[in-house]
Design an enzyme around this catalytic site. Structure first.
Site, PDB file in Angstrom:
ATOM      1  N   GLU A   1      76.397  -1.454 -78.803  1.00 27.88           N
ATOM      2  CA  GLU A   1      77.059  -2.624 -79.393  1.00 27.88           C
ATOM      3  C   GLU A   1      76.063  -3.513 -80.125  1.00 27.88           C
ATOM      4  O   GLU A   1      74.849  -3.278 -80.089  1.00 27.88           O
ATOM      5  CB  GLU A   1      77.795  -3.377 -78.273  1.00 27.88           C
ATOM      6  CG  GLU A   1      78.877  -2.494 -77.650  1.00 27.88           C
ATOM      7  CD  GLU A   1      79.686  -3.185 -76.567  1.00 27.88           C
ATOM      8  OE1 GLU A   1      79.305  -4.284 -76.123  1.00 27.88           O
ATOM      9  OE2 GLU A   1      80.724  -2.611 -76.171  1.00 27.88           O
TER      10      GLU A   1
ATOM     11  N   ASN B   1      77.544   4.345 -76.056  1.00 22.06           N
ATOM     12  CA  ASN B   1      77.896   3.328 -77.055  1.00 22.06           C
ATOM     13  C   ASN B   1      76.772   2.310 -77.221  1.00 22.06           C
ATOM     14  O   ASN B   1      76.010   2.035 -76.281  1.00 22.06           O
ATOM     15  CB  ASN B   1      79.239   2.657 -76.753  1.00 22.06           C
ATOM     16  CG  ASN B   1      79.353   2.053 -75.377  1.00 22.06           C
ATOM     17  OD1 ASN B   1      78.694   2.505 -74.445  1.00 22.06           O
ATOM     18  ND2 ASN B   1      80.177   1.046 -75.223  1.00 22.06           N
TER      19      ASN B   1
ATOM     20  N   GLU C   1      80.780   8.661 -78.668  1.00 18.05           N
ATOM     21  CA  GLU C   1      81.039   9.981 -79.261  1.00 18.05           C
ATOM     22  C   GLU C   1      80.248  10.162 -80.556  1.00 18.05           C
ATOM     23  O   GLU C   1      79.710  11.237 -80.830  1.00 18.05           O
ATOM     24  CB  GLU C   1      82.540  10.154 -79.542  1.00 18.05           C
ATOM     25  CG  GLU C   1      83.401  10.189 -78.293  1.00 18.05           C
ATOM     26  CD  GLU C   1      83.875   8.812 -77.847  1.00 18.05           C
ATOM     27  OE1 GLU C   1      83.150   7.818 -78.079  1.00 18.05           O
ATOM     28  OE2 GLU C   1      84.966   8.729 -77.277  1.00 18.05           O
TER      29      GLU C   1
ATOM     30  N   CYS D   1      86.760   8.267 -83.695  1.00 17.79           N
ATOM     31  CA  CYS D   1      85.939   9.333 -83.102  1.00 17.79           C
ATOM     32  C   CYS D   1      86.665  10.670 -83.170  1.00 17.79           C
ATOM     33  O   CYS D   1      86.042  11.717 -83.368  1.00 17.79           O
ATOM     34  CB  CYS D   1      85.578   8.988 -81.662  1.00 17.79           C
ATOM     35  SG  CYS D   1      84.393   7.640 -81.571  1.00 17.79           S
TER      36      CYS D   1
HETATM   37  N1  THU Z   1      84.050   2.997 -77.016  1.00 17.98           N
HETATM   38  C1  THU Z   1      83.424   4.204 -77.106  1.00 17.98           C
HETATM   39  O1  THU Z   1      82.188   4.284 -77.085  1.00 17.98           O
HETATM   40  N2  THU Z   1      84.193   5.309 -77.221  1.00 17.98           N
HETATM   41  C2  THU Z   1      85.565   5.322 -77.236  1.00 17.98           C
HETATM   42  O2  THU Z   1      86.172   6.359 -77.432  1.00 17.98           O
HETATM   43  C3  THU Z   1      86.294   4.080 -77.001  1.00 17.98           C
HETATM   44  C4  THU Z   1      85.489   2.823 -77.060  1.00 17.98           C
HETATM   45  C5  THU Z   1      83.225   1.786 -76.885  1.00 17.98           C
HETATM   46  C6  THU Z   1      83.224   0.893 -78.093  1.00 17.98           C
HETATM   47  C7  THU Z   1      82.853  -0.437 -77.489  1.00 17.98           C
HETATM   48  O3  THU Z   1      81.428  -0.520 -77.415  1.00 17.98           O
HETATM   49  C8  THU Z   1      83.416  -0.391 -76.088  1.00 17.98           C
HETATM   50  O4  THU Z   1      83.694   0.990 -75.819  1.00 17.98           O
HETATM   51  C9  THU Z   1      84.698  -1.188 -75.910  1.00 17.98           C
HETATM   52  O5  THU Z   1      85.647  -0.831 -76.849  1.00 17.98           O
END
Ligand code: THU
Length: 158
Positions: free
Chosen positions: A49, A47, A60, A104
């Site tokens: 941010e 991820n 994902e 996702c």
């Molecule tokens: N997040 C993901 O990368 N994948 C998921 O399936 C659930 C959430 C990330 C998004 C955000 O950066 C952090 O987790 C908290 O929600």
């Protein structure tokens, strides 16, 4: 790289390792994703941010983008996801399994629709100690897909 297929534990380890490269300074929740083809090729993502929170990208989506570049979405067969915090020892920690968010799931369903293969999604805890597995069709029943756009396409073509 293509070769032998990975074991479930190996694929989870690849997802956990990918999470270590996450840019998750706002939530502190690092997520990693490893995507495998039938012949064992793997693409990973984490991820990413942003200070403008809503622009964050899930692990994902990041891994699916890498998979499209590496071998194409139609070759996706298995996906492992793991998330948690990065512990003092520098590895991913946490006991809750992480299943893909709704958005996702929709993107994974797009890959399924390309090949017709019902992709296996493995959800693991940050520490890798707990995991569960389900097909994308079970995780996202009655999904929206290209078929639903056919009427508009027919109209556009005249
Ligand atoms: N997040 C993901 O990368 N994948 C998921 O399936 C659930 C959430 C990330 C998004 C955000 O950066 C952090 O987790 C908290 O929600």
């Amino acid at each position: 790289m293509a070769g032998k297929r990975h074991t479930r534990a190996e694929l989870i380890a690849l997802a956990r390792n990918a999470a270590l490269s996450a840019h998750a300074r706002y939530s502190g929740f690092s997520v990693g994703c490893a995507i495998e083809t039938e012949d064992g090729a793997v693409a990973t993502g984490s991820n990413m941010e942003n200070a403008c929170y809503r622009l964050g990208v899930c692990a994902e989506i990041s891994a699916l983008t890498a998979a499209q570049q590496a071998f194409g979405l139609a070759k996706v067969r298995r996906i492992a996801v793991a998330g948690g915090r990065i512990g003092e020892d520098g590895t991913l920690a946490g006991t809750q399994t992480v299943t893909p968010c709704g958005g996702c799931r929709q993107s994974i369903a797009e890959a399924r629709d390309l090949s017709g293969f019902d992709i296996e999604v493995i959800s693991a805890s940050g520490d890798g100690g707990t995991s569960s597995s389900a097909t994308i069709s079970a995780l996202l029943p009655a999904s929206f897909g290209r078929d639903a756009l056919r009427d508009a396409e027919d109209q556009a073509r005249g």
